[in-house]
Every structure is written in C-alpha cells, then in structure tokens.
Design a protein around this motif. Structure first.
Motif, mmCIF file in Angstrom:
data_model
loop_
_atom_site.group_PDB
_atom_site.id
_atom_site.type_symbol
_atom_site.label_atom_id
_atom_site.label_comp_id
_atom_site.label_asym_id
_atom_site.label_seq_id
_atom_site.Cartn_x
_atom_site.Cartn_y
_atom_site.Cartn_z
ATOM 1 N N PHE A 103 0.846 -1.194 0.000
ATOM 2 C CA PHE A 103 0.000 0.000 0.000
ATOM 3 C C PHE A 103 0.881 1.244 0.000
ATOM 4 C CE2 PHE A 103 -2.633 -3.299 1.765
ATOM 5 C CZ PHE A 103 -3.913 -3.021 1.316
ATOM 6 N N LYS A 104 0.431 2.275 -0.692
ATOM 7 C CA LYS A 104 1.075 3.581 -0.627
ATOM 8 C C LYS A 104 0.247 4.471 0.293
ATOM 9 C CE LYS A 104 2.901 5.225 -4.387
ATOM 10 N NZ LYS A 104 4.368 5.230 -4.050
ATOM 11 N N ILE A 105 0.917 5.213 1.190
ATOM 12 C CA ILE A 105 0.217 6.125 2.088
ATOM 13 C C ILE A 105 0.206 7.517 1.456
ATOM 14 C CG2 ILE A 105 0.036 7.051 4.414
ATOM 15 C CD1 ILE A 105 1.753 4.782 5.418
ATOM 16 N N ARG A 106 -0.964 7.944 1.026
ATOM 17 C CA ARG A 106 -1.130 9.269 0.449
ATOM 18 C C ARG A 106 -1.401 10.288 1.554
ATOM 19 N NH1 ARG A 106 1.063 9.419 -4.574
ATOM 20 N NH2 ARG A 106 0.220 7.764 -5.927
ATOM 21 N N GLU A 107 -1.647 11.537 1.168
ATOM 22 C CA GLU A 107 -1.933 12.589 2.140
ATOM 23 C C GLU A 107 -3.143 12.220 2.984
ATOM 24 O OE1 GLU A 107 -0.063 14.936 2.900
ATOM 25 O OE2 GLU A 107 1.260 15.230 1.186
ATOM 26 N N ASN A 108 -3.135 12.728 4.220
ATOM 27 C CA ASN A 108 -4.230 12.498 5.173
ATOM 28 C C ASN A 108 -4.406 11.031 5.526
ATOM 29 O OD1 ASN A 108 -4.944 15.332 5.219
ATOM 30 N ND2 ASN A 108 -5.920 15.017 3.219
ATOM 31 N N GLY A 109 -3.343 10.253 5.391
ATOM 32 C CA GLY A 109 -3.375 8.867 5.819
ATOM 33 C C GLY A 109 -4.226 7.959 4.956
ATOM 34 N N ARG A 110 -4.353 8.280 3.675
ATOM 35 C CA ARG A 110 -5.158 7.453 2.775
ATOM 36 C C ARG A 110 -4.300 6.316 2.229
ATOM 37 N NH1 ARG A 110 -6.185 7.566 -2.758
ATOM 38 N NH2 ARG A 110 -5.072 9.541 -2.984
ATOM 39 N N PHE A 111 -4.747 5.071 2.439
ATOM 40 C CA PHE A 111 -4.015 3.895 1.985
ATOM 41 C C PHE A 111 -4.488 3.494 0.590
ATOM 42 C CE2 PHE A 111 -3.183 3.842 6.428
ATOM 43 C CZ PHE A 111 -2.012 3.124 6.608
ATOM 44 N N GLU A 112 -3.560 3.501 -0.353
ATOM 45 C CA GLU A 112 -3.855 3.170 -1.749
ATOM 46 C C GLU A 112 -3.143 1.866 -2.099
ATOM 47 O OE1 GLU A 112 -1.690 5.013 -5.397
ATOM 48 O OE2 GLU A 112 -3.426 6.298 -4.997
ATOM 49 N N GLU A 113 -3.892 0.842 -2.459
ATOM 50 C CA GLU A 113 -3.280 -0.455 -2.733
ATOM 51 C C GLU A 113 -2.540 -0.444 -4.070
ATOM 52 O OE1 GLU A 113 -4.202 -5.246 -2.584
ATOM 53 O OE2 GLU A 113 -5.888 -3.833 -2.564
ATOM 54 N N ILE A 114 -1.358 -1.028 -4.065
ATOM 55 C CA ILE A 114 -0.561 -1.230 -5.272
ATOM 56 C C ILE A 114 -0.596 -2.721 -5.590
ATOM 57 C CG2 ILE A 114 1.742 -1.084 -6.293
ATOM 58 C CD1 ILE A 114 2.315 1.208 -4.313
ATOM 59 N N LYS A 115 -1.089 -3.068 -6.762
ATOM 60 C CA LYS A 115 -1.190 -4.469 -7.146
ATOM 61 C C LYS A 115 0.200 -5.020 -7.460
ATOM 62 C CE LYS A 115 -5.662 -4.902 -6.824
ATOM 63 N NZ LYS A 115 -6.255 -5.796 -5.780
ATOM 64 N N LEU A 116 0.573 -6.064 -6.761
ATOM 65 C CA LEU A 116 1.883 -6.674 -6.951
ATOM 66 C C LEU A 116 1.821 -7.825 -7.945
ATOM 67 C CD1 LEU A 116 3.366 -6.930 -3.336
ATOM 68 C CD2 LEU A 116 4.078 -5.375 -5.157
ATOM 69 N N GLU A 117 2.868 -7.958 -8.714
ATOM 70 C CA GLU A 117 3.128 -9.164 -9.490
ATOM 71 C C GLU A 117 4.465 -9.733 -9.018
ATOM 72 O OE1 GLU A 117 2.663 -8.697 -13.703
ATOM 73 O OE2 GLU A 117 0.847 -7.477 -13.492
ATOM 74 N N ILE A 118 5.526 -8.961 -9.205
ATOM 75 C CA ILE A 118 6.807 -9.309 -8.611
ATOM 76 C C ILE A 118 6.719 -9.038 -7.110
ATOM 77 C CG2 ILE A 118 9.289 -8.851 -8.627
ATOM 78 C CD1 ILE A 118 8.227 -10.031 -11.230
ATOM 79 N N ALA A 119 7.217 -9.956 -6.302
ATOM 80 C CA ALA A 119 7.190 -9.903 -4.827
ATOM 81 C C ALA A 119 5.841 -10.296 -4.242
ATOM 82 C CB ALA A 119 7.605 -8.537 -4.286
ATOM 83 N N LEU A 120 4.931 -10.769 -5.083
ATOM 84 C CA LEU A 120 3.640 -11.224 -4.576
ATOM 85 C C LEU A 120 3.810 -12.497 -3.738
ATOM 86 C CD1 LEU A 120 0.555 -10.633 -4.750
ATOM 87 C CD2 LEU A 120 0.468 -12.239 -6.654
ATOM 88 N N GLU A 121 4.623 -13.419 -4.202
ATOM 89 C CA GLU A 121 4.967 -14.652 -3.496
ATOM 90 C C GLU A 121 3.743 -15.396 -2.937
ATOM 91 O OE1 GLU A 121 8.123 -14.245 -0.670
ATOM 92 O OE2 GLU A 121 9.515 -13.463 -2.168
ATOM 93 N N PRO A 122 2.790 -15.768 -3.761
ATOM 94 C CA PRO A 122 1.588 -16.452 -3.258
ATOM 95 C C PRO A 122 1.888 -17.795 -2.606
ATOM 96 C CG PRO A 122 1.694 -16.559 -5.662
ATOM 97 C CD PRO A 122 2.755 -15.597 -5.234
ATOM 98 N N ASP A 123 2.994 -18.421 -3.010
ATOM 99 C CA ASP A 123 3.380 -19.700 -2.416
ATOM 100 C C ASP A 123 4.559 -19.545 -1.464
ATOM 101 O OD1 ASP A 123 1.438 -21.094 -3.946
ATOM 102 O OD2 ASP A 123 2.782 -21.040 -5.678
ATOM 103 N N GLY A 124 4.844 -18.309 -1.075
ATOM 104 C CA GLY A 124 5.980 -18.058 -0.196
ATOM 105 C C GLY A 124 5.613 -18.200 1.269
ATOM 106 N N TYR A 125 6.482 -18.860 2.019
ATOM 107 C CA TYR A 125 6.287 -18.996 3.463
ATOM 108 C C TYR A 125 7.112 -17.909 4.160
ATOM 109 C CZ TYR A 125 3.602 -23.271 3.035
ATOM 110 O OH TYR A 125 2.603 -24.179 2.760
ATOM 111 N N GLY A 126 6.682 -16.650 3.947
ATOM 112 C CA GLY A 126 7.430 -15.507 4.462
ATOM 113 C C GLY A 126 7.446 -15.472 5.980
#
Length: 480
Positions: A332-355
């Motif tokens: 997420f990117k934090i815009r002015e006034n604390g607004r959270f804007e989601e950034i869609k990931l492809e690289i670093a998404l790691e759906p099968d990653g056991y982070g």
C-alpha cells in the motif's frame, strides 16, 4: 478512404502510446534474487541490518532455524555471506528474532540472537549476544559472570531501548509463556532489569518496537498474542503500561508485524500493527487516544508476519509492505491524510511463499532501498531480494544519526521539513516482528519539493536542526 485510414492509424498510435507506459510500469518491484550468492533452500526467520565487521558498510543479518545465521555483505555487485565463525553462524540452535545496538557504549553494535527451540515456556538453549573483539566473535552470555540471568524462555522478537537517553542500550526480549526480559550491562555484567522497570509480564509476546511514541524518551509498543498489547510509557527510565488508556490494547486480536510510521505526514510517529488472521491497524494519535484509520482493504485480515513502512520508489510517499505467510503479500502507498492506496503486486507477490521476515537497506549504496525477504517455518525456501523500479529523475535524501559514542542512534526520530511536508521516521530499534531495518532515515523527494531542513530528535529528547543544500546523498549527523 485515405482520410479514414489515416484517422484509424492515429487512433492506433494514440492507444499504443497510452498502453506502453502502463506495461512498463506494471510491476512495482524487480526481482534481483540472483544477486544472492549461494542461496539454498532453508528455514530462515528474522533479519537485522548492521555493520558486523566495522568497515562502515551494512550487512543483512539473517537468522537460521536449525540453519546457519548469515551476514550478507554487498561485494562485487552481489550479496555474499561473510559469517565464517561458529559462534555467529550457530547452525545447531534455532534463531528467530534478531536486533543490533551498542549495549556496551564502544561505538559498535552488538547483535542479539533470540533462540527458540520450543513454542512456549521453558527452552533448552539460551539466547546469544554477539560482540566482536579484534577479529573474533564472542557470545557475551558465555562469559561466566553473565550466566546467572540467561533467557531460557521461548520468545519471538527483540528490540533495543535507550530508556535513559544516555546512549546505553538495553534489550527488550518479547517472550512467549514466560516473563519479558530487559537486559542491560551494569558493572560489566549483563543483568535482567525487567522486574525493576515494570516489564516482567507473562504473555504471548510477538512484536516489539521502540521510539518516540508518547514522550521525548524511548517508549515501547509490544503487540501480543492471547492477551492485550502493551504501550509502555517511559517515565524517567521506568515504564507504565497505558495501552488501555490509549486504546491500543486490542485484546481480542493476535499481534504480529508492527512498525512506527508518520501516517499523516505531520511530524510525529504513529503505529502500524498487523494481527494474525485479524484486522490490521493504522493507529493515529488524536486527542490522547489512538484511532484506527486504515482502509477496509488495508485492515482486511491475513496471515501477516512482518510489516515494513518505507519509501521504496523514491516518490516522497511511504509504502507499507505486508509480508504474509502461505498467502500473497500486499503493498500500500500512504497518500496525504493517511489514505491507503493499494498497489497491485506481481513481482514480490509470493503467493506460495512462506514468508517469515523481511528488512530493508540501501545495501548497494545507490539511493534505492533493497527489500530482503526470509522464508521458511514449515517449508524450506530460498531468500528473495527485490528493488523498486525508480524513475531516473527521482531524488533521495538519507539521514544517518550517530550518538555520542559513535553508534547508530536507534530510537531517534528524524523529521524532514520542506515546503510540502513534515515527515518523521524512526531510526529502527527493532523488532517489529523478528526483524530490524537499517539505522538510516531514507526519503524519496516529491515533485517540486524545496526548502529542505532536517530535525533529529535524539533519545534524550534534545533536537538538532540541519539545513540541507544538496540531495542524492547520505548525511551523517553526530550527537553533540
């Protein structure tokens, strides 16, 4: 006919021009994992960033759970493990939490490795506090006079706390099913001071961070499981739990990744706290209470582990990286006034990653942060390394505060003051779930930003104001 064909071709050209930038910018990160030399599958957990060999450059310290602890140094455009001594590598113990700070006031950061060979309660192997004497690593807990107060309770995270503001760090150990520990050196002996400081509580300890949360000294926020969180207010070096008063106790949730961040770009630190398969929190202090201002997408429950707040793409707005285990990561990117804007990931998404952990540092000194992700727990996996795709026109500024002993001023607050913002960052004391970031405040620069000044608030509450006349540099600020 020619006119129709010409108009059609113009439309195609316009469409291509519009689409190409979107294709180019589709991925926020690029995968640079191939820079890690010798990267086998393993069980990795916490990561810290410190200078282990006193060469002025930082290394990624990666814990191993039944595998060697690593010290990944950037050399010849690659990350290479330079830890070659058994007491550091320690492959037969099971390390998960790690943090670095100067506990003996010699200007060099010692490294606390938290070992956990059982889920809760009493454990077999104690923790390690690694120091460097000459070219040899030693475990300060193996010195006979330091064996009285060994931590033999299962734990998770550790954080460094300069509770008196004098540059003498103690280590807060977040234990699970046993009392919290707080280690300091007194008369050259490591002693547990937790009982004297009102810290020896028994809970399901998970994450812990320290910094200027409520006072001009180092306060502590601890996110716990199966019990209330702690918000420990620093009263002249002794702590008072005010979590209920400030509405951050979150008693029915199970804490995990936690970070201090200036969510509103107003010049003060607030709290981002993730809960395991529960609602995540973006706590902003308003009228002596914290309010959760996160968006529904940000708050959505997940299998959260580490949370990192950093400006990855150097645009002057912080991103929040949410590392999940066996579930896709989020950004997420934090815009002015604390607004959270989601950034869609492809690289670093790691759906099968056991982070299990993650940390950031500008490890190659090019003004762009690298993100190292550790993985494992229930499945051996390699480490992964990412870097944001940054515009060639981007600018940055890095501030490195050094305390009076010459060590990184963990827990200090750096505030960037410009014509567009008042933006605070903490010098990370660790360990917002097992991990600790580089001890540098990293700022990307916004478009048309000017009039740069930096304020450093030290762990004793005093402040220094510095005028900045040049960007694209790291400025070291020494405490007077």
């Amino acid at each position: 006919m020619k006119s129709s064909l010409s108009n059609f071709l113009k439309k195609i050209i316009i469409l291509v021009v519009l689409i190409i930038p979107n294709i180019v910018n589709a991925d926020f990160f690029e995968d640079i994992t191939d820079k890690i030399v010798d990267n086998p599958k393993r069980l990795s957990y916490g990561i810290s960033v410190t200078d282990i060999d006193k060469d002025g450059k930082y290394e990624f310290i990666v814990t191993g759970f039944g595998y060697s602890n690593l010290a990944l140094s950037y050399r010849d455009e690659n990350l290479i493990n330079i830890a070659d001594q058994d007491v550091f590598s320690d492959e037969f113990r099971k390390s998960i939490g790690v943090a670095a700070c100067d506990v003996d006031k010699d200007g060099y950061e010692e490294i606390y490795f938290l070992n956990t060979d059982t889920y809760s309660g009493t454990k077999k192997y104690s923790d390690r506090l690694i120091d460097l004497e000459g070219n040899k690593f030693l475990d300060m807990f193996e010195i006979d006079i330091n064996k009285e107060d060994l931590n033999l309770t299962a734990g998770r995270s550790v954080a460094c706390v300069d509770r008196k503001g004098d540059g003498e760090y103690g280590v807060y150990v977040s234990n699970y099913g046993g009392p919290t520990r707080f280690y300091e050196i007194e008369d050259k002996i490591i002693k547990d001071k937790s009982a004297n400081l009102n810290l020896d509580k028994i809970t399901g300890g998970r994450a812990v961070v320290s910094g200027h949360i409520l006072t001009d000294r180092s306060d502590i926020f601890a996110a716990n499981e199966r019990g209330a969180n702690f918000l420990l207010k620093n009263n002249d070096g002794v702590f008072e739990d005010v979590a209920f008063d400030y509405r951050v106790d979150d008693v029915i949730q199970n804490g995990r990744g936690t970070a201090l961040a200036d969510i509103m770009y107003r010049g003060r630190l607030d709290i981002i706290s993730g809960n395991w398969q529960g609602y995540h929190r973006a706590y902003v202090l308003k009228n002596d209470q914290f309010k959760d201002i996160g968006s529904s997408k940000f708050d959505k429950p997940s299998r959260i582990r580490t949370i990192i707040s950093a400006d990855f793409d150097n645009d002057g707005y912080d991103e929040v990286f949410m590392n999940n285990i066996a579930e896709p990561n989020k950004l997420f990117k934090i815009r002015e006034n604390g607004r959270f804007e989601e950034i869609k990931l492809e690289i670093a998404l790691e759906p099968d990653g056991y982070g299990t952990g993650a940390a950031v540092a500008d490890i190659d000194n090019d003004g762009i942060l690298e993100l190292l992700v550790s993985r494992g727990e229930s499945r051996e996996q390699t480490l992964t390394l990412y870097k944001a795709k940054v515009s060639k026109q981007s600018k940055y500024l890095r501030i490195k505060p050094i305390n009076k002993y010459g060590a990184p001023a963990r827990g200090a607050t750096v505030t960037l003051l410009t014509n567009q913002r008042k933006h605070s960052k903490t010098i990370d004391a660790g360990s917002g779930y097992l991990c600790q970031m580089e001890p540098v405040a990293h700022y990307g620069i916004r478009k048309n930003e000017s009039d740069f000044k930096v304020e450093v608030r030290w762990t004793n509450g005093t402040k220094d104001l510095i005028k900045i006349t040049k960007l694209d540099q790291t400025v070291t600020v020494k405490q007077k």
